[in-house]
Design a protein around this motif. Structure first.
Motif, short mmCIF file in Angstrom:
data_model
loop_
_atom_site.label_atom_id
_atom_site.label_comp_id
_atom_site.label_asym_id
_atom_site.label_seq_id
_atom_site.Cartn_x
_atom_site.Cartn_y
_atom_site.Cartn_z
N PRO A 376 0.83 -1.21 0.00
CA PRO A 376 0.00 0.00 0.00
C PRO A 376 0.87 1.26 0.00
N GLN A 377 0.36 2.30 -0.63
CA GLN A 377 1.04 3.60 -0.59
C GLN A 377 0.67 4.26 0.73
N GLU A 378 1.66 4.40 1.63
CA GLU A 378 1.36 4.84 2.99
C GLU A 378 2.57 5.49 3.64
N VAL A 379 2.31 6.12 4.79
CA VAL A 379 3.38 6.71 5.60
C VAL A 379 3.61 5.78 6.79
N ARG A 380 4.89 5.48 7.07
CA ARG A 380 5.23 4.56 8.15
C ARG A 380 6.28 5.20 9.04
#
Length: 581
Positions: A376-380
């Motif tokens: 998924p395209q996400e911030v971690r």
């Protein structure tokens, strides 16, 4: 595997706050107030996915710094800070970027509590440019000037305002980094170039994010690096995580089922959902190194909906079948839940406790994540152990809209001079590489040059600035001015003080006392002392031979330290011993 990585570096500027005249030091009484933040639509009428994920929440703020009402969001912004704009233009020129003619500040919707207004103000300063690292070049994408966010307080949804509004230079690069170690080297080079300008120094004043994708897949933003040394390890772990996710089969789920009556110890409403074919993928703390631990991943998605982390509360949160029975759920209850969900041998399930509305929202998040195939395209966020955990969806253009309280700024009116880079400053010092780096890193090079104009003694000036003065400041409160240093080093150059006596002489000069110097008969006095000492230790000297120099040297130095150069004393001692053996 093909890695593509780019940097987002955020550097605080040292020039006050961006849209008010306050400083950022904590002072005065603590003012506490609350704000409830709502996701708002952008200029195009759409709501950003990252803002939607935060929902509507109430936050508590503590203000110990701002004396105005700008950053409590009670009055319009002022400025922007002219010095901050000049520094941003200065850096853009250093990087060879194309500076735009006019800055139109924008509002970027942020409703995670880090801004009292529910948005962050940011303005595009320049595009393009490049930096060099280890013989390679990395192109910059854009350079922005924005306001920094609040710091987290001690409690959940609690923030401190001291950092809010500090000018922040955001520099993003193109995704041209191909190796994990390149990420670290490029970040170091970019940080060094930023330090040519007037920026803040110290822990937390510069923050680096890394955008990572593999095999032309989805971009993932990694936030919260503790230091540059961890970057290669974190990026390598993220590569492995993304490769594993790409290898997982697409997940299917069953319907949400209320299983409250199947659990004897009541912890509120309990709902569960079957995950088809996911047994073993959820993992536990005992899973093998490199296991994808999808259970922890799904828990993070549930927490985003308001579910608490059960690993801390043991009352509410997400549990899963790979780790049950545990946390007060018996083996019999685990089997009952599995039967109620009609799980087969290779199926798994998730179980969530809490209020029903919150559980349903959390399970929706979990189901969406399970059904998503790949990365998924996400911030971690980066963990202390070098791994990453889900933070929020990747924000997009839907969070931007114009700032109507600030007039556009014409950058053609800003004529700034280029500062010297750290490399240039280091190369101008007549010292070795290590000393030059230390001198520039501590911002002592200007003082070094001022002293060199008065007395040409680079080795001793370096020794005084890098070692002697820090030692004095840590052991006593003596204050040494440049005139004191020049006076003492002049006496050293004239041979009236040995280099070993510099520290004592600086203490005397700092107190305004007369500096003790050696007398004209010091050579004869030292020679006489050495001759007498050798005769007293003659048996030891004949037994040890030239090896007796070391033990006897300490005795001589304790008597004449600072009065004669140690190398000269050593030579006299060797000569005297050689005459006896």
């Amino acid at each position: 595997m093909k890695l593509k990585a780019g940097l987002e570096v955020h550097q605080q500027l040292d020039c006050g706050k961006l849209f008010c005249n306050c400083g950022n030091l904590e002072s005065g009484d603590n003012q506490t107030f609350s704000r409830t933040l709502h996701p708002t639509s952008s200029e195009m009428g759409t709501v950003d996915v990252a803002a939607q994920a935060e929902g509507i929440r109430k936050f508590t703020y503590h203000n110990r710094s701002c004396n105005c009402l700008v950053y409590t969001d009670e009055e319009p912004p002022r400025g922007p800070n002219e010095n901050a704009v000049k520094i941003a233009v200065q850096f853009a020129k250093l990087a060879g970027a194309e500076i735009i003619e006019e800055v139109q500040f924008m509002r970027k919707v942020v409703v995670d509590g880090s801004n009292t207004s529910g948005f962050q103000r940011t303005g595009l300063i320049a595009v393009g440019g490049q930096i060099e690292y280890k013989g390679e070049k990395l192109e910059l994408d854009q350079i922005c000037l924005e306001e920094d966010s609040c710091r987290h307080g001690e409690n959940k949804d609690e923030y401190l305002l001291d950092r809010l509004g500090i000018p922040l230079l955001e520099v993003t690069t193109k995704p041209q980094l191909k190796k994990p170690e390149d990420v670290q080297e490029a970040a170091r080079a970019l940080g060094r170039l930023l330090r040519a300008c007037k920026v803040k120094r110290g822990l937390g004043t510069i923050r680096q994010d890394v955008n990572v994708s593999i095999n032309n897949g989805q971009r993932v933003e990694l936030k919260g690096f503790q230091d540059l040394a961890t970057m290669p390890k974190v990026v390598e772990n993220e590569i492995n995580r993304q490769e594993t996710l790409n290898g997982l089969k697409r997940g299917n789920v069953g319907k949400q089922t209320d299983v409250t009556d199947l659990i004897s110890e009541k912890k509120g409403t309990a709902m569960a959902c079957k995950l088809v074919g996911w047994k073993g993928l959820l993992g536990t703390k005992m899973s093998a190194k490199g296991h994808v631990r999808m259970g922890r991943e799904l828990a993070d998605y549930a927490i985003k909906a308001g579910i608490e982390d059960y690993s801390e509360t043991f009352v509410k949160g997400l549990m899963h079948s790979d780790e049950l029975p545990a946390y007060g759920i018996s083996e019999e209850e685990t089997q009952k839940i599995s039967d109620a969900l009609k799980c087969k041998e290779d199926d798994a399930f998730v179980l969530i406790f809490g209020e029903k509305a919150t559980i349903e929202s959390a399970l929706d998040n979990v189901i969406q994540r399970v059904k998503f195939h790949g990365v998924p395209q996400e911030v971690r966020k980066v963990t202390p152990k070098g791994f990453t955990r889900y933070l929020r969806p990747m924000p997009g253009a839907s969070r931007m809209y114009p700032e109507t309280d600030i007039a556009p700024v014409n950058l053609r009116n800003f004529d700034v001079a280029l500062p010297k880079t750290l490399d240039q400053r280091e190369n101008e010092l007549p010292l070795n590489d290590e000393e030059s780096k230390q001198m520039v890193a501590r911002d002592l090079d200007l003082r070094f040059h001022r002293l060199m104009e008065q007395i040409k003694d680079p080795k001793n000036i370096s020794r005084v600035l890098l070692h002697t003065l820090p030692n004095l400041s840590s052991t006593r409160n003596d204050f040494v001015e440049d005139d004191d240093i020049i006076q003492v080093l002049s006496l050293v150059k004239e041979g009236k003080i040995a280099k070993e006596g510099i520290e004592d002489a600086l203490i005397q000069a700092g107190k305004g006392e007369e500096i003790e110097t050696g007398n004209d008969d010091i050579d004869d006095e030292v020679q006489h002392f050495i001759d007498k000492l050798i005769q007293e230790k003659i048996d030891f000297v004949k037994d040890k031979g030239i090896a007796a120099v070391g033990p006897l040297m300490g005795t001589v130095m304790s008597e004449f330290r600072g009065k004669m150069d140690g190398a000269k004393i050593n030579a006299l001692l060797i000569k005297g011993i050689e005459q006896e053996i």
